[in-house]
Design a protein around this motif. Structure first.
Motif, PDB file in Angstrom:
ATOM      1  N   GLU A 150       0.833  -1.211   0.000  1.00 57.74           N
ATOM      2  CA  GLU A 150       0.000   0.000   0.000  1.00 57.74           C
ATOM      3  C   GLU A 150       0.862   1.253   0.000  1.00 57.74           C
ATOM      4  N   GLN A 151       1.933   1.222   0.736  1.00 56.45           N
ATOM      5  CA  GLN A 151       2.857   2.365   0.748  1.00 56.45           C
ATOM      6  C   GLN A 151       3.559   2.519  -0.606  1.00 56.45           C
ATOM      7  N   ALA A 152       3.894   1.383  -1.230  1.00 55.71           N
ATOM      8  CA  ALA A 152       4.571   1.436  -2.531  1.00 55.71           C
ATOM      9  C   ALA A 152       3.663   2.047  -3.594  1.00 55.71           C
ATOM     10  N   TYR A 153       2.405   1.642  -3.638  1.00 59.40           N
ATOM     11  CA  TYR A 153       1.480   2.208  -4.628  1.00 59.40           C
ATOM     12  C   TYR A 153       1.169   3.676  -4.322  1.00 59.40           C
ATOM     13  N   THR A 154       1.010   4.004  -3.049  1.00 58.48           N
ATOM     14  CA  THR A 154       0.749   5.393  -2.686  1.00 58.48           C
ATOM     15  C   THR A 154       1.898   6.299  -3.115  1.00 58.48           C
ATOM     16  N   ALA A 155       3.121   5.805  -2.992  1.00 58.41           N
ATOM     17  CA  ALA A 155       4.300   6.595  -3.351  1.00 58.41           C
ATOM     18  C   ALA A 155       4.334   6.953  -4.833  1.00 58.41           C
ATOM     19  N   VAL A 156       3.710   6.120  -5.681  1.00 57.37           N
ATOM     20  CA  VAL A 156       3.692   6.420  -7.122  1.00 57.37           C
ATOM     21  C   VAL A 156       2.324   6.949  -7.566  1.00 57.37           C
ATOM     22  N   GLY A 157       1.462   7.261  -6.579  1.00 59.66           N
ATOM     23  CA  GLY A 157       0.179   7.875  -6.888  1.00 59.66           C
ATOM     24  C   GLY A 157      -0.822   6.943  -7.548  1.00 59.66           C
ATOM     25  N   ALA A 158      -0.739   5.648  -7.238  1.00 58.93           N
ATOM     26  CA  ALA A 158      -1.631   4.672  -7.858  1.00 58.93           C
ATOM     27  C   ALA A 158      -2.420   3.917  -6.793  1.00 58.93           C
ATOM     28  N   PRO A 159      -3.646   3.496  -7.111  1.00 61.74           N
ATOM     29  CA  PRO A 159      -4.403   2.657  -6.179  1.00 61.74           C
ATOM     30  C   PRO A 159      -3.857   1.234  -6.182  1.00 61.74           C
ATOM     31  N   VAL A 160      -4.212   0.472  -5.164  1.00 58.94           N
ATOM     32  CA  VAL A 160      -3.904  -0.957  -5.136  1.00 58.94           C
ATOM     33  C   VAL A 160      -5.096  -1.695  -5.730  1.00 58.94           C
ATOM     34  N   GLN A 161      -4.865  -2.431  -6.807  1.00 57.89           N
ATOM     35  CA  GLN A 161      -5.935  -3.196  -7.447  1.00 57.89           C
ATOM     36  C   GLN A 161      -5.613  -4.676  -7.319  1.00 57.89           C
ATOM     37  N   VAL A 162      -6.420  -5.399  -6.567  1.00 56.58           N
ATOM     38  CA  VAL A 162      -6.215  -6.824  -6.330  1.00 56.58           C
ATOM     39  C   VAL A 162      -7.204  -7.616  -7.171  1.00 56.58           C
ATOM     40  N   GLU A 163      -6.695  -8.577  -7.960  1.00 51.62           N
ATOM     41  CA  GLU A 163      -7.550  -9.490  -8.716  1.00 51.62           C
ATOM     42  C   GLU A 163      -7.563 -10.817  -7.963  1.00 51.62           C
ATOM     43  N   LEU A 164      -8.677 -11.105  -7.288  1.00 55.98           N
ATOM     44  CA  LEU A 164      -8.750 -12.240  -6.369  1.00 55.98           C
ATOM     45  C   LEU A 164      -9.715 -13.300  -6.892  1.00 55.98           C
ATOM     46  N   PRO A 165      -9.215 -14.503  -7.232  1.00 57.73           N
ATOM     47  CA  PRO A 165     -10.096 -15.577  -7.717  1.00 57.73           C
ATOM     48  C   PRO A 165     -11.084 -16.015  -6.637  1.00 57.73           C
ATOM     49  N   HIS A 166     -12.280 -16.392  -7.055  1.00 57.49           N
ATOM     50  CA  HIS A 166     -13.261 -16.821  -6.063  1.00 57.49           C
ATOM     51  C   HIS A 166     -12.911 -18.190  -5.483  1.00 57.49           C
ATOM     52  N   LEU A 167     -11.937 -18.890  -6.073  1.00 59.66           N
ATOM     53  CA  LEU A 167     -11.454 -20.157  -5.522  1.00 59.66           C
ATOM     54  C   LEU A 167     -10.338 -19.949  -4.496  1.00 59.66           C
ATOM     55  N   ALA A 168      -9.974 -18.705  -4.248  1.00 62.36           N
ATOM     56  CA  ALA A 168      -8.894 -18.399  -3.306  1.00 62.36           C
ATOM     57  C   ALA A 168      -9.347 -18.638  -1.868  1.00 62.36           C
ATOM     58  N   ASP A 169      -8.387 -18.631  -0.957  1.00 62.34           N
ATOM     59  CA  ASP A 169      -8.673 -18.732   0.469  1.00 62.34           C
ATOM     60  C   ASP A 169      -9.618 -17.594   0.864  1.00 62.34           C
ATOM     61  N   PRO A 170     -10.824 -17.899   1.349  1.00 58.06           N
ATOM     62  CA  PRO A 170     -11.800 -16.844   1.663  1.00 58.06           C
ATOM     63  C   PRO A 170     -11.291 -15.838   2.694  1.00 58.06           C
ATOM     64  N   GLU A 171     -10.336 -16.234   3.514  1.00 56.92           N
ATOM     65  CA  GLU A 171      -9.832 -15.329   4.545  1.00 56.92           C
ATOM     66  C   GLU A 171      -9.186 -14.087   3.936  1.00 56.92           C
ATOM     67  N   ILE A 172      -8.650 -14.232   2.720  1.00 56.59           N
ATOM     68  CA  ILE A 172      -8.006 -13.080   2.084  1.00 56.59           C
ATOM     69  C   ILE A 172      -9.022 -11.973   1.825  1.00 56.59           C
ATOM     70  N   GLY A 173     -10.204 -12.340   1.344  1.00 52.87           N
ATOM     71  CA  GLY A 173     -11.248 -11.342   1.129  1.00 52.87           C
ATOM     72  C   GLY A 173     -11.663 -10.657   2.413  1.00 52.87           C
ATOM     73  N   VAL A 174     -11.725 -11.411   3.499  1.00 53.36           N
ATOM     74  CA  VAL A 174     -12.073 -10.839   4.801  1.00 53.36           C
ATOM     75  C   VAL A 174     -11.017  -9.814   5.227  1.00 53.36           C
ATOM     76  N   VAL A 175      -9.740 -10.202   5.098  1.00 48.42           N
ATOM     77  CA  VAL A 175      -8.644  -9.317   5.494  1.00 48.42           C
ATOM     78  C   VAL A 175      -8.660  -8.023   4.674  1.00 48.42           C
ATOM     79  N   LEU A 176      -8.826  -8.138   3.363  1.00 50.95           N
ATOM     80  CA  LEU A 176      -8.810  -6.960   2.504  1.00 50.95           C
ATOM     81  C   LEU A 176     -10.001  -6.041   2.797  1.00 50.95           C
ATOM     82  N   THR A 177     -11.163  -6.632   2.992  1.00 54.67           N
ATOM     83  CA  THR A 177     -12.346  -5.825   3.279  1.00 54.67           C
ATOM     84  C   THR A 177     -12.171  -5.040   4.577  1.00 54.67           C
ATOM     85  N   ARG A 178     -11.605  -5.675   5.588  1.00 58.17           N
ATOM     86  CA  ARG A 178     -11.389  -4.988   6.869  1.00 58.17           C
ATOM     87  C   ARG A 178     -10.411  -3.829   6.728  1.00 58.17           C
ATOM     88  N   ARG A 179      -9.511  -3.914   5.749  1.00 55.80           N
ATOM     89  CA  ARG A 179      -8.536  -2.833   5.543  1.00 55.80           C
ATOM     90  C   ARG A 179      -9.101  -1.720   4.658  1.00 55.80           C
TER      91      ARG A 179
END
Length: 287
Positions: free
Chosen positions: A82-111
Motif C-alpha cells: 500500500e505504501q509502494a502504490y501510494t508513493a507512485v500515486g496509484a491505487p492498489v488493485q487486487v484481482e482475487l479468484p473466487h477459488l482463493a482462500d476466503p480469509e483473504i477477502g475478509v482481510v482486505l475488506t477490513r482494511r
C-alpha cells in the motif's frame, strides 16, 4: 475440435497453475517496462504466493495478482505494498479468484478494499493435435518484429472499440500507454499472429505458452474484414500451436456476459472461475 467433449472442471490445483502463469506474465512485462523507462518508479513485490506490480502510470499491468493459493498476506506485507502504490500515486488493485482462500477477502475488506468489478477466466482442454482448415482467402502467419508497430496499432484499435454487451471494463487506458504495455509483453514470450484476408492484413492475436498453460491474448479483426471467419481461424491456429507446445489447458479472460465470453464459450471454452477486483487507495482510506 471434438464436438462431444467433457466440460473442463477447475479445481484449486488448476486455478493455482493459471494464476501462477498470469503472475509470471505480469512480472515479465512490468520488468520490461522498468528497463525501458529506467526511472526507478516501477516495482515488483512478492506477496503471499503472488505479486504486486507497478509498470508505469496508467498501465494495465499495475495490479496485484496470483493471490489465494500461497497463504494469507500479513498486515506488514499489505502495509508495504500500500505504501509502494501510494508513493507512485496509484491505487492498489487486487484481482482475487473466487477459488482463493476466503480469509483473504475478509482481510482486505477490513482494511478498506472495495469491490469494484469482476472478470471471468475461461478455459478449454487442449487436444493432442488439430487439423486446421482455414476458409478460402484467409491465411494466418507469425507476425515478425518488422511489423510490430502495425500489429500494436491493430490491437489498440480493437481495445478502443470494446464490447458493448455485458458488464463493461471498469478501466480505460491511454492509447500510447496501452501500445507500450503490449510492446513490453514481447519480453514475456507472447507470440504474435497476423491474419490475412485476400492478402491484406485483417487481424491479429497473441499466444503465450508456459508450464502446460496456453494464455490466449486478445484477438482483433479490422472492421472491413469482419464476418469472414478470421477470429475462428486465429483460434484454431493458436490451439494447434498450443497443442504442439505440449499444453493441456488454454485460458482466456473476459468481462462477464460480454460478447467475448459468448464467443469463447461458443468455441468450446468453459467458465472456470471469476476474479473479484478489489481496490484500495490512500484517498479512499482518508475518506
Amino acid at each position: 475440435m471434438n464436438t462431444r467433449r467433457t466440460p473442463l472442471f477447475c479445481d484449486t490445483g488448476l486455478a493455482t497453475r493459471i494464476e501462477r502463469a498470469e503472475a509470471e506474465l505480469i512480472e515479465a512485462t512490468a520488468r520490461a517496462a522498468h528497463r525501458r523507462l529506467a526511472d526507478g518508479r516501477g516495482f515488483v513485490i512478492p506477496l503471499a504466493g503472488g505479486l504486486a506490480s507497478f509498470a508505469q502510470a496508467d498501465s494495465p499491468f499495475n495490479k496485484v495478482v496470483g493471490l489465494g493459493f500461497g497463504g494469507v498476506p500479513t498486515a506488514g506485507e499489505l502495509d508495504e505494498i500500500e505504501q509502494a502504490y501510494t508513493a507512485v500515486g496509484a491505487p492498489v488493485q487486487v484481482e482475487l479468484p473466487h477459488l482463493a482462500d476466503p480469509e483473504i477477502g475478509v482481510v482486505l475488506t477490513r482494511r478498506g478494499y472495495r469491490l469494484e468489478s469482476f472478470e471471468n477466466v475461461l478455459g478449454i482442454g487442449i487436444e493432442d493435435q488439430y487439423d486446421v482448415a482455414l476458409p478460402d482467402g484467409i491465411a494466418i502467419r507469425p507476425s515478425g518484429d518488422d511489423e510490430l508497430d502495425q500489429w500494436l496499432n491493430l490491437m489498440a484499435d480493437a481495445v478502443a472499440a470494446p464490447d458493448t454487451q455485458g458488464v463493461p471494463w471498469r478501466e480505460e487506458f491511454p492509447r500510447d500507454t496501452y501500445i507500450e504495455a503490449e510492446r513490453d509483453s514481447t519480453a514475456a514470450d507472447v507470440n504474435r499472429y497476423v491474419a490475412l484476408h485476400n492478402n491484406e492484413i485483417a487481424g491479429g492475436a497473441g499466444l503465450r505458452t508456459v508450464a502446460g498453460i496456453a494464455q490466449f491474448a486478445g484477438a482483433a479483426t479490422l472492421s472491413a474484414h469482419r464476418r469472414h471467419g478470421i477470429q475462428s481461424a486465429l483460434l484454431a491456429t493458436r490451439l494447434s500451436d498450443a497443442a504442439a507446445a505440449g499444453c493441456d489447458v488454454g485460458v482466456i479472460t473476459t468481462q462477464p456476459a460480454s460478447k467475448s465470453q459468448q464467443n469463447a464459450q461458443h468455441s468450446g471454452f468453459d467458465l472456470l472461475y471469476t476474479r473479484a477486483v478489489l481496490v484500495w487507495s490512500a484517498r479512499v482510506k482518508a475518506a
